[in-house]
Design an enzyme around this catalytic site. Structure first.
Site, short mmCIF file in Angstrom:
data_model
loop_
_atom_site.label_atom_id
_atom_site.label_comp_id
_atom_site.label_asym_id
_atom_site.label_seq_id
_atom_site.Cartn_x
_atom_site.Cartn_y
_atom_site.Cartn_z
N LYS A 89 0.90 -1.28 0.04
CA LYS A 89 -0.02 0.09 0.18
C LYS A 89 0.91 1.10 -0.03
O LYS A 89 0.72 2.20 -0.76
CB LYS A 89 -0.95 0.06 1.17
N GLN A 126 -2.97 -0.58 11.23
CA GLN A 126 -3.31 -1.76 10.54
C GLN A 126 -4.13 -2.70 11.69
O GLN A 126 -3.45 -2.85 12.65
CB GLN A 126 -2.07 -2.35 9.96
N ASP A 150 -8.78 5.78 7.04
CA ASP A 150 -9.38 4.27 7.16
C ASP A 150 -11.12 4.58 7.27
O ASP A 150 -11.71 3.79 7.25
CB ASP A 150 -9.19 3.37 8.29
#
Length: 367
Positions: free
Chosen positions: A104, A148, A171
């Protein structure tokens, strides 16, 4: 129907299986020439000999999104501003998470962003992680922050997600950002649902007055998609959510009504051809790695996946090919996965510019 002996499971939050995207097989061909005169819709579709459906090229759509982001970043830098800065925090040594985040961040750097990964041992205490997030939140040179998931069991995920400043929450897990899109004023939207919406938008899939069946009720996928697709002006569809407690005999009834089926259950081959209305759009978010390392989705896509499932005794049901019924369908891999990465990068650009314009509106049949 669900594969024999399998139960509904949550979609894995670490999508490491989709980090490395293979080239298209040599026997796959574009649905239409990409040269002069090709429509915006057709350039993101390709066909495979013997299959009726057009295949949605998620990788190509993702590349288009990233190219647009790169152009905007180049414009910012040319105007004397610094490039957007994305920082990812990983706690623990989960290899899948590290690979996924690494890919990413590489994609972000290719778009001209600055990307930083902060790795911490799994013994990190919750208060220490909160301190890191508070420091990043105060850092004016950091635009986007992602943590994460999953985190070690001693760390409360909701507390951590709400510690990321809402204006840096790429996110879109912070309760403020959830409230924004629930109230019809989306700021950040989670990357996977945003990727699904990008597919619908780029392919001009009609949503106005249409039926959408979503096999997933998680806050970050099913709930978000249902909320946005049924909302006034941003979808105007009739949405239906199915989940692990939906009676198995009712699932096919509901999917057959749908003009758009979105599935994210982690059950290989859950959606079969006799569950799909002719011409429907099928978007497969599910990812499962079989014992032979083959990656498959939740849709009985074609004979290759069906044969693989039968060989591994995951089902006794006679599968039929969804690609002989659906109008358009996403493959796994190569469908939604690349869009998830691209949308995190796009959200980071939004965070840097603080431009929270939500550019998805209802799509009518004649558009």
């Amino acid at each position: 129907m669900a594969a024999a002996g399998l139960r509904l499971s949550y979609l894995p939050r670490s999508l490491s299986a989709v980090c490395a995207w293979p080239r298209l097989p040599s026997n796959w061909s574009p649905a239409r020439s990409f040269g002069s005169g090709a429509s915006a819709r057709e350039q993101f579709l390709y066909t495979r000999p013997g299959l009726k459906s057009k295949i949605i090229d998620g990788k190509r759509i993702a590349e288009a999104v990233k190219a647009e982001v790169a152009d905007e970043v180049s414009g910012l830098v040319s105007g004397g501003k610094r490039p957007p800065h994305l920082t990812a925090v990983i706690v623990g040594d989960d290899k899948a998470s590290q690979i996924y985040v690494g890919n990413k961040m590489k994609a972000a750097e290719k778009c001209g962003l600055r990307a930083t990964i902060l790795k911490r041992d799994s013994s990190l205490e919750q208060n220490e992680l909160l301190d890191i997030l508070h420091q990043l939140g105060r850092d004016e040179l950091v635009d986007g922050i992602l943590v994460q998931l999953p985190l070690p069991p001693h760390i409360h995920e909701k507390t951590i997600c709400n510690a990321v400043p809402p204006n840096k929450d790429v996110d879109a897990f912070h309760i403020d950002n959830i409230g924004h899109f629930c109230s019809g004023d989306p700021r950040f939207v989670p990357a996977t649902p945003l990727g699904v919406l990008e597919i619908i938008k780029r392919l001009r899939v009609p949503t106005f007055g249409k039926n959408v069946c979503i096999a997933n009720r998680s806050k970050n996928i099913g709930f978000t998609l249902a909320t946005l697709l049924h909302s006034d002006g941003t979808g105007d569809a009739t949405t239906l959510i199915c989940h692990r407690y939906t009676p198995p005999e009712q699932l096919p009834v509901m999917t057959r009504l749908a003009d758009i089926i979105i599935v994210a259950t982690g059950i290989p081959g859950l959606i079969q051809a006799d569950m799909v209305k002719d011409g429907a759009t099928v978007i497969d978010i599910g990812i499962t790695r079989l014992a032979n390392n083959k990656i498959v989705g939740d849709v009985a896509f074609d004979e290759v996946i069906i044969t693989s499932l039968l060989l591994h005794h995951l089902t006794s049901d006679p599968y039929t090919q969804v690609c002989q019924v659906a109008g358009m369908v996403t493959p796994v891999p190569g469908g939604v996965g690349p869009l998830t990465v691209a949308m995190v990068i796009k959200n980071t650009l939004k965070a840097a510019t603080q431009d929270f314009t939500f550019d998805f509106t209802s799509i009518h049949d004649d558009q």
